[in-house]
Write a protein that holds these residues in place. Sequence first.
Motif, short mmCIF file in Angstrom:
data_model
loop_
_atom_site.label_atom_id
_atom_site.label_comp_id
_atom_site.label_asym_id
_atom_site.label_seq_id
_atom_site.Cartn_x
_atom_site.Cartn_y
_atom_site.Cartn_z
N ALA A 176 0.97 -1.19 0.02
CA ALA A 176 -0.11 -0.38 0.28
C ALA A 176 1.08 1.11 -0.07
N TYR A 177 2.05 1.36 0.29
CA TYR A 177 2.68 2.20 0.90
C TYR A 177 3.54 2.18 -0.26
N GLY A 178 4.27 1.45 -1.03
CA GLY A 178 4.91 0.80 -1.95
C GLY A 178 3.98 1.51 -3.19
N MET A 179 3.08 1.64 -3.18
CA MET A 179 2.05 1.82 -4.60
C MET A 179 1.54 3.72 -4.27
N SER A 180 2.40 4.60 -3.69
CA SER A 180 1.98 5.35 -3.57
C SER A 180 3.81 6.22 -3.72
N VAL A 181 4.53 5.27 -2.82
CA VAL A 181 5.70 5.97 -2.94
C VAL A 181 6.24 5.76 -3.94
N LEU A 182 6.76 4.91 -5.03
CA LEU A 182 6.80 4.33 -6.08
C LEU A 182 6.66 5.60 -6.91
N PRO A 183 5.34 5.31 -7.84
CA PRO A 183 5.66 6.44 -8.43
C PRO A 183 5.95 8.31 -8.47
N LEU A 184 5.91 8.53 -6.85
CA LEU A 184 5.93 10.14 -6.51
C LEU A 184 7.06 9.79 -6.68
N ASN A 185 8.26 9.14 -6.07
CA ASN A 185 9.06 9.32 -6.38
C ASN A 185 10.29 9.38 -7.65
N LEU A 186 9.24 8.60 -8.56
CA LEU A 186 9.85 8.97 -9.72
C LEU A 186 8.76 9.92 -10.62
N ILE A 187 8.73 10.64 -10.40
CA ILE A 187 7.72 12.23 -10.45
C ILE A 187 8.61 13.06 -10.12
N LYS A 188 8.53 13.02 -9.01
CA LYS A 188 9.62 14.25 -8.35
C LYS A 188 11.03 14.17 -8.93
N GLY A 189 11.94 12.79 -8.63
CA GLY A 189 12.77 12.65 -9.14
C GLY A 189 13.93 12.84 -7.95
N THR A 190 15.34 13.07 -7.64
CA THR A 190 16.67 13.32 -7.34
C THR A 190 16.70 14.47 -7.37
N ARG A 191 17.64 14.70 -6.05
CA ARG A 191 18.14 16.24 -5.53
C ARG A 191 19.34 16.05 -6.00
N SER A 192 19.96 17.19 -7.05
CA SER A 192 21.18 17.61 -7.76
C SER A 192 22.57 17.45 -7.11
N VAL A 193 23.24 16.51 -7.77
CA VAL A 193 24.76 15.43 -6.76
C VAL A 193 25.16 17.26 -6.71
N ALA A 194 25.58 17.68 -7.72
CA ALA A 194 26.39 19.17 -7.20
C ALA A 194 25.92 20.00 -6.15
N TYR A 195 24.85 20.52 -6.19
CA TYR A 195 24.17 20.49 -5.06
C TYR A 195 24.27 20.11 -3.44
N GLU A 196 24.51 18.35 -3.60
CA GLU A 196 24.15 17.64 -2.38
C GLU A 196 25.72 17.90 -2.04
N LEU A 197 26.57 18.31 -2.79
CA LEU A 197 27.87 17.97 -2.47
C LEU A 197 28.60 18.80 -1.92
N LEU A 198 28.29 20.26 -2.47
CA LEU A 198 27.84 21.59 -1.91
C LEU A 198 27.71 21.89 -0.32
N GLU A 199 26.29 21.34 -0.05
CA GLU A 199 25.94 21.23 1.14
C GLU A 199 26.36 20.24 2.02
N SER A 344 6.01 -3.18 -3.95
CA SER A 344 6.10 -4.26 -2.82
C SER A 344 7.54 -3.44 -2.02
N MET A 345 8.23 -4.07 -3.49
CA MET A 345 9.77 -3.60 -3.21
C MET A 345 10.28 -2.99 -2.72
N ALA A 346 9.57 -1.88 -3.93
CA ALA A 346 9.87 -0.07 -3.50
C ALA A 346 9.35 0.29 -1.81
N GLY A 347 8.30 -0.33 -1.28
CA GLY A 347 8.13 -0.19 0.17
C GLY A 347 8.47 -0.67 0.93
N ILE A 348 9.05 -2.00 0.84
CA ILE A 348 10.12 -2.34 2.05
C ILE A 348 11.72 -1.96 1.69
N ARG A 349 11.84 -1.40 0.83
CA ARG A 349 13.23 -0.59 0.21
C ARG A 349 12.95 0.66 1.23
#
Length: 491
Positions: A176-199, A344-349
């Motif tokens: 149930a949690y994975g069904m919501s977190v998987l698509p939203l993570n794909l839509i939102k993407g990840t933070r910039s690597v360069a910005y994370e390094l600076l931070e 399910s794997m996304a939820g467990i992950r």
Amino acid sequence: MCFPIHCSVSTITAICALAIALITTALLPVDIFLVSFMKNPNGTYKVWAESNETRGQIEDTVLYGYYTLYSIILFCVFLWIPFVYFYYEEKDDQTKCSQVGNALKYTVGFVIVCVVLLLIGAFVPLDPPPSTNSTQWEKVQYLFEELGSSHGLPALSFSISSLTLIGMLAVITYTAYGMSVLPLNLIKGTRSVAYELLENTDEIEDVEQQIEKLKAKCKDGRPLSSRDRRSLQTLEGKLQVLQRRGRHLEIAERNCCTKVGSALRPFKIMLGVFFIIVALVFIVSLFISNLDKALHSAGISSGFIIFGTNLTNPLNELLLVLQPVFPLDYILITVITVYFVLTSMAGIRNMGIWFFWIRLYKIRPKKTRPQALLFLCMILLLIVLHTSYVIYSLAPQYVMYGSQKYLAEVRPPLEPVCDADAPQDQCVVTRSYLFLHKFWFFSTIYYFGNWVFIGVFLVGLVVSCCRGKKSVIEGEVEADDSDMSDDEYVH
């Protein structure tokens, strides 16, 4: 850490167990196809299926298939996987014979549980509760009588239903949690690597300054207070984590997979939108099915069993349309099962493996322990096992009768879709439906579990929407990691 041979054994165990579970799920559309293929579009039996004996042989063949696969699943859950798990739990300095002996000793407990479940299933009474509507219960009993009166089937059905019940809890927790977190993570993407390094660099400098200030207090020979010593220890631990995080971010910045992921960003967004649409269709279909049971079933004391559908259910209608054209419905069932495994794997992950409030294991790239892998395998096996009931909840008419019709004794003759009102010899019920619904109290629990599943999905959707983008190295660096494990991951 584990030796390669240890890792390979746990991996092979996981692959084989999941393969058996997926094959069992794949038998469902075959079962539905066979009962539907026995009849012509006008509701009459085909020439080869006119004999009750012929139909019985085909149904028995399917039933024996379920017998075999479900027995193998019991073997995996209560013997094979526990043995491998406890074998890894033993200390490496023990001899192989000692490890095997201790693993067998602990596995005996699981075998005893399996035997108890089989005995309960063989002798538990199936009489209706006092409040059950007698007419409705007679219909249910007639369907189950088709399976015979042997104690073997109820015993196996009770054991599998018990495992499916645990699978329902895993579906509510992770899927149930994975069904919501998987698509939203794909839509939102990840933070910039360069910005994370600076931070991360700024944080390292800030922590180093705080450490220098604390160490300056003892330059004149005075010892630090207990409070300052605890603060210094905390800051040094935080600095180590930040330094490991910086190394991982530098590797991610140079990694070609990160660059390819950025190039595939539009595809990820489209895939995320597709997944969220699929999730919403599932939830709507499940809600309509549960509402149908609440309004038109015989109630809680009969397991909320309904015969056919009274409210239009999108997935049920789609499967009924696809079913005559084999293997289109087979493909859709496969997509549903794979989707459940992925979510399910996304939820467990994202959550890790928990036992109530205790976090047992984390699932992380290249650093998952063999025991955690076996736990993951067990959870996914039980989730896949529960998928058959989920498909029934999403499409009850399809799972029970397929696309069968029957000839109604009216003038002019009508060809209504098969349901419980059909004459007893006019429609054939799938073996899967009878196998999963032999005990009405399990069906009752599944019904309420579906409502909880819908609620958890909606809560998870709100939580996922409120969270920001995840790090590009999400889960790779934790405070409780050692430098050794970090070096093994890096190299």
